[in-house]
Design a protein around this motif. Structure first.
Motif, PDB file in Angstrom:
ATOM      1  N   ASP A   1       6.620  20.661 -12.507  1.00 27.13           N
ATOM      2  CA  ASP A   1       6.488  21.060 -13.906  1.00 27.13           C
ATOM      3  C   ASP A   1       5.705  22.362 -14.032  1.00 27.13           C
ATOM      4  OD1 ASP A   1       7.883  18.785 -14.593  1.00 27.13           O
ATOM      5  OD2 ASP A   1       6.091  17.632 -15.150  1.00 27.13           O
ATOM      6  N   GLU A   2       4.642  22.503 -13.232  1.00 27.42           N
ATOM      7  CA  GLU A   2       3.843  23.725 -13.308  1.00 27.42           C
ATOM      8  C   GLU A   2       4.632  24.921 -12.782  1.00 27.42           C
ATOM      9  OE1 GLU A   2      -0.572  25.482 -12.117  1.00 27.42           O
ATOM     10  OE2 GLU A   2       0.004  23.449 -11.502  1.00 27.42           O
ATOM     11  N   ILE A   3       5.381  24.737 -11.700  1.00 25.61           N
ATOM     12  CA  ILE A   3       6.208  25.817 -11.155  1.00 25.61           C
ATOM     13  C   ILE A   3       7.188  26.322 -12.213  1.00 25.61           C
ATOM     14  CG2 ILE A   3       8.048  26.348  -9.491  1.00 25.61           C
ATOM     15  CD1 ILE A   3       6.610  24.480  -7.516  1.00 25.61           C
ATOM     16  N   MET A   4       7.765  25.397 -12.988  1.00 34.56           N
ATOM     17  CA  MET A   4       8.764  25.761 -13.981  1.00 34.56           C
ATOM     18  C   MET A   4       8.185  26.518 -15.168  1.00 34.56           C
ATOM     19  SD  MET A   4      11.456  24.952 -12.502  1.00 34.56           S
ATOM     20  CE  MET A   4      12.605  25.343 -13.826  1.00 34.56           C
ATOM     21  N   THR A   5       6.843  26.595 -15.273  1.00 38.82           N
ATOM     22  CA  THR A   5       6.255  27.414 -16.344  1.00 38.82           C
ATOM     23  C   THR A   5       6.434  28.901 -16.062  1.00 38.82           C
ATOM     24  OG1 THR A   5       4.056  27.532 -15.303  1.00 38.82           O
ATOM     25  CG2 THR A   5       4.504  25.645 -16.765  1.00 38.82           C
TER      26      THR A   5
ATOM     27  N   ARG B   1       0.827  -1.205   0.000  1.00 37.08           N
ATOM     28  CA  ARG B   1       0.000   0.000   0.000  1.00 37.08           C
ATOM     29  C   ARG B   1       0.861   1.255   0.000  1.00 37.08           C
ATOM     30  NH1 ARG B   1      -1.437   3.700   3.613  1.00 37.08           N
ATOM     31  NH2 ARG B   1      -0.485   2.605   5.375  1.00 37.08           N
ATOM     32  N   LEU B   2       1.905   1.270   0.814  1.00 38.72           N
ATOM     33  CA  LEU B   2       2.744   2.458   0.920  1.00 38.72           C
ATOM     34  C   LEU B   2       3.559   2.693  -0.345  1.00 38.72           C
ATOM     35  CD1 LEU B   2       3.867   2.253   4.629  1.00 38.72           C
ATOM     36  CD2 LEU B   2       2.577   4.106   3.568  1.00 38.72           C
ATOM     37  N   LEU B   3       4.047   1.638  -0.964  1.00 37.80           N
ATOM     38  CA  LEU B   3       4.785   1.802  -2.214  1.00 37.80           C
ATOM     39  C   LEU B   3       3.888   2.407  -3.290  1.00 37.80           C
ATOM     40  CD1 LEU B   3       6.898  -1.479  -2.332  1.00 37.80           C
ATOM     41  CD2 LEU B   3       7.798   0.859  -2.234  1.00 37.80           C
ATOM     42  N   ALA B   4       2.659   1.914  -3.385  1.00 37.06           N
ATOM     43  CA  ALA B   4       1.727   2.451  -4.383  1.00 37.06           C
ATOM     44  C   ALA B   4       1.364   3.898  -4.067  1.00 37.06           C
ATOM     45  CB  ALA B   4       0.469   1.584  -4.437  1.00 37.06           C
ATOM     46  N   ALA B   5       1.111   4.183  -2.797  1.00 41.49           N
ATOM     47  CA  ALA B   5       0.737   5.542  -2.406  1.00 41.49           C
ATOM     48  C   ALA B   5       1.903   6.509  -2.619  1.00 41.49           C
ATOM     49  CB  ALA B   5       0.294   5.564  -0.944  1.00 41.49           C
ATOM     50  N   ALA B   6       3.112   6.079  -2.296  1.00 43.78           N
ATOM     51  CA  ALA B   6       4.285   6.935  -2.480  1.00 43.78           C
ATOM     52  C   ALA B   6       4.525   7.216  -3.957  1.00 43.78           C
ATOM     53  CB  ALA B   6       5.514   6.286  -1.850  1.00 43.78           C
ATOM     54  N   GLU B   7       4.258   6.239  -4.818  1.00 37.95           N
ATOM     55  CA  GLU B   7       4.416   6.470  -6.261  1.00 37.95           C
ATOM     56  C   GLU B   7       3.413   7.503  -6.752  1.00 37.95           C
ATOM     57  OE1 GLU B   7       5.851   6.503  -9.966  1.00 37.95           O
ATOM     58  OE2 GLU B   7       6.773   5.532  -8.219  1.00 37.95           O
ATOM     59  N   ARG B   8       2.194   7.442  -6.249  1.00 35.23           N
ATOM     60  CA  ARG B   8       1.199   8.461  -6.628  1.00 35.23           C
ATOM     61  C   ARG B   8       1.639   9.839  -6.141  1.00 35.23           C
ATOM     62  NH1 ARG B   8      -2.328   4.213  -5.111  1.00 35.23           N
ATOM     63  NH2 ARG B   8      -2.658   5.147  -3.041  1.00 35.23           N
ATOM     64  N   SER B   9       2.165   9.892  -4.924  1.00 35.69           N
ATOM     65  CA  SER B   9       2.646  11.174  -4.391  1.00 35.69           C
ATOM     66  C   SER B   9       3.809  11.703  -5.218  1.00 35.69           C
ATOM     67  CB  SER B   9       3.084  11.002  -2.932  1.00 35.69           C
ATOM     68  OG  SER B   9       1.998  10.679  -2.098  1.00 35.69           O
ATOM     69  N   LYS B  10       4.684  10.807  -5.643  1.00 36.57           N
ATOM     70  CA  LYS B  10       5.829  11.200  -6.456  1.00 36.57           C
ATOM     71  C   LYS B  10       5.372  11.814  -7.774  1.00 36.57           C
ATOM     72  CE  LYS B  10      10.082   9.181  -8.359  1.00 36.57           C
ATOM     73  NZ  LYS B  10      10.866   7.920  -8.485  1.00 36.57           N
ATOM     74  N   GLN B  11       4.387  11.200  -8.415  1.00 37.04           N
ATOM     75  CA  GLN B  11       3.870  11.720  -9.681  1.00 37.04           C
ATOM     76  C   GLN B  11       3.171  13.063  -9.474  1.00 37.04           C
ATOM     77  OE1 GLN B  11       1.431   8.630 -11.362  1.00 37.04           O
ATOM     78  NE2 GLN B  11       3.136   7.179 -11.528  1.00 37.04           N
ATOM     79  N   HIS B  12       2.436  13.187  -8.361  1.00 32.24           N
ATOM     80  CA  HIS B  12       1.753  14.431  -8.053  1.00 32.24           C
ATOM     81  C   HIS B  12       2.753  15.562  -7.844  1.00 32.24           C
ATOM     82  CE1 HIS B  12      -1.154  17.213  -6.373  1.00 32.24           C
ATOM     83  NE2 HIS B  12      -0.460  17.295  -5.248  1.00 32.24           N
ATOM     84  N   GLU B  13       3.827  15.293  -7.098  1.00 32.20           N
ATOM     85  CA  GLU B  13       4.844  16.318  -6.860  1.00 32.20           C
ATOM     86  C   GLU B  13       5.564  16.711  -8.147  1.00 32.20           C
ATOM     87  OE1 GLU B  13       7.504  15.412  -3.689  1.00 32.20           O
ATOM     88  OE2 GLU B  13       5.961  15.674  -2.135  1.00 32.20           O
ATOM     89  N   GLN B  14       5.770  15.733  -9.038  1.00 33.88           N
ATOM     90  CA  GLN B  14       6.417  16.057 -10.299  1.00 33.88           C
ATOM     91  C   GLN B  14       5.545  16.977 -11.144  1.00 33.88           C
ATOM     92  OE1 GLN B  14       9.644  15.314 -11.205  1.00 33.88           O
ATOM     93  NE2 GLN B  14       9.115  16.866 -12.735  1.00 33.88           N
ATOM     94  N   ALA B  15       4.243  16.761 -11.105  1.00 35.17           N
ATOM     95  CA  ALA B  15       3.328  17.634 -11.837  1.00 35.17           C
ATOM     96  C   ALA B  15       3.389  19.065 -11.294  1.00 35.17           C
ATOM     97  CB  ALA B  15       1.902  17.093 -11.751  1.00 35.17           C
ATOM     98  N   ILE B  16       3.523  19.182  -9.979  1.00 36.13           N
ATOM     99  CA  ILE B  16       3.652  20.510  -9.371  1.00 36.13           C
ATOM    100  C   ILE B  16       4.970  21.159  -9.788  1.00 36.13           C
ATOM    101  CG2 ILE B  16       3.944  21.735  -7.182  1.00 36.13           C
ATOM    102  CD1 ILE B  16       1.948  19.783  -5.950  1.00 36.13           C
TER     103      ILE B  16
END
Length: 221
Positions: free
Chosen positions: A199-203, A182-197
């Motif tokens: 990317d948006e900051i870099m705009t 559960r934690l590995l899956a949840a951490a991967e989702r968090s990782k993808q969410h942070e990467q999206a943020i």
């Protein structure tokens, strides 16, 4: 003398695949998915960089005494982490270079010591994962009493025998082995969410969608 000691069997080490997967996950992402409530506080990483990942073998000691750390290491398999509740007292070091060398021979993945260590240069040179409350040149006593593989309290966190331990430059988290998927899956989702943020900051945009959501939730215009 036997009545002074409680020695329970060790728990099998988490499988290699899960251990390797956890090496790629920052403790901050694991912490975020443990409700930001779980984790060891007040200990400092002694080694420079190697990540700590493994399965807890717990030791509860009389402050300043390290007799059962030897027995615990003797019982370990590769991938175990020695987690020592020394009461947070730092008057005497619980581990030093000799126990470090023996731990390496046993395949121990690292130390978490709610107390002091010594011979810190040896831990730095070996980059052997080690977290402790302090460094102190004064050595330990070796008379007991103590217990192996019982629940312990480390920096405000209750750690059970067999819990998974993950430590990096930000600190240490622990959780039951049953939660690893559960934690590995949840951490991967968090990782993808942070990467999206990121990317948006870099705009370069002043208004950021992720920030606006926080403002809206708080009722801020």
């Amino acid at each position: 003398m036997q009545e002074n000691f409680t020695i329970n069997p060790v728990t099998p080490v988490l499988d290699f695949g899960h251990l390797e997967a956890l090496r790629a996950i920052p403790t901050s992402l694991l912490s975020d998915n443990l409700k930001r409530l779980e984790g060891v506080l007040g200990l400092h990483r002694i080694n420079p960089s190697r990540k700590l990942v493994g399965t807890a073998v717990t030791v509860k000691l009389r402050s300043g005494d390290n007799l059962l750390t030897y027995k615990a290491l003797n019982m370990m398999s590769r991938g175990h982490v020695m987690v020592v509740d020394a009461g947070g007292v730092t008057n005497n070091a619980i581990v030093g270079e000799l126990l470090l060398l023996y731990a390496q021979q046993r395949g121990c993945a690292g130390f978490v010591i709610d107390g002091a260590i010594r011979d810190s240069a040896a831990f730095i040179e070996a980059d052997f994962p080690c977290y402790a409350r302090a460094v102190n040149h004064r050595g330990p006593y070796k008379t007991g009493p103590g217990s192996i593989n019982v629940p312990v309290s480390i920096g405000g966190q209750v750690i059970q025998p067999g819990d998974v331990i993950v430590g990096d430059e930000d600190g240490i988290v622990s959780f039951p082995a049953r939660d690893v998927e559960r934690l590995l899956a949840a951490a991967e989702r968090s990782k993808q969410h942070e990467q999206a943020i990121r990317d948006e900051i870099m705009t370069g945009k002043v208004e950021q969608s992720w920030m606006e959501k926080m403002f809206a939730a708080a009722g801020i215009n």
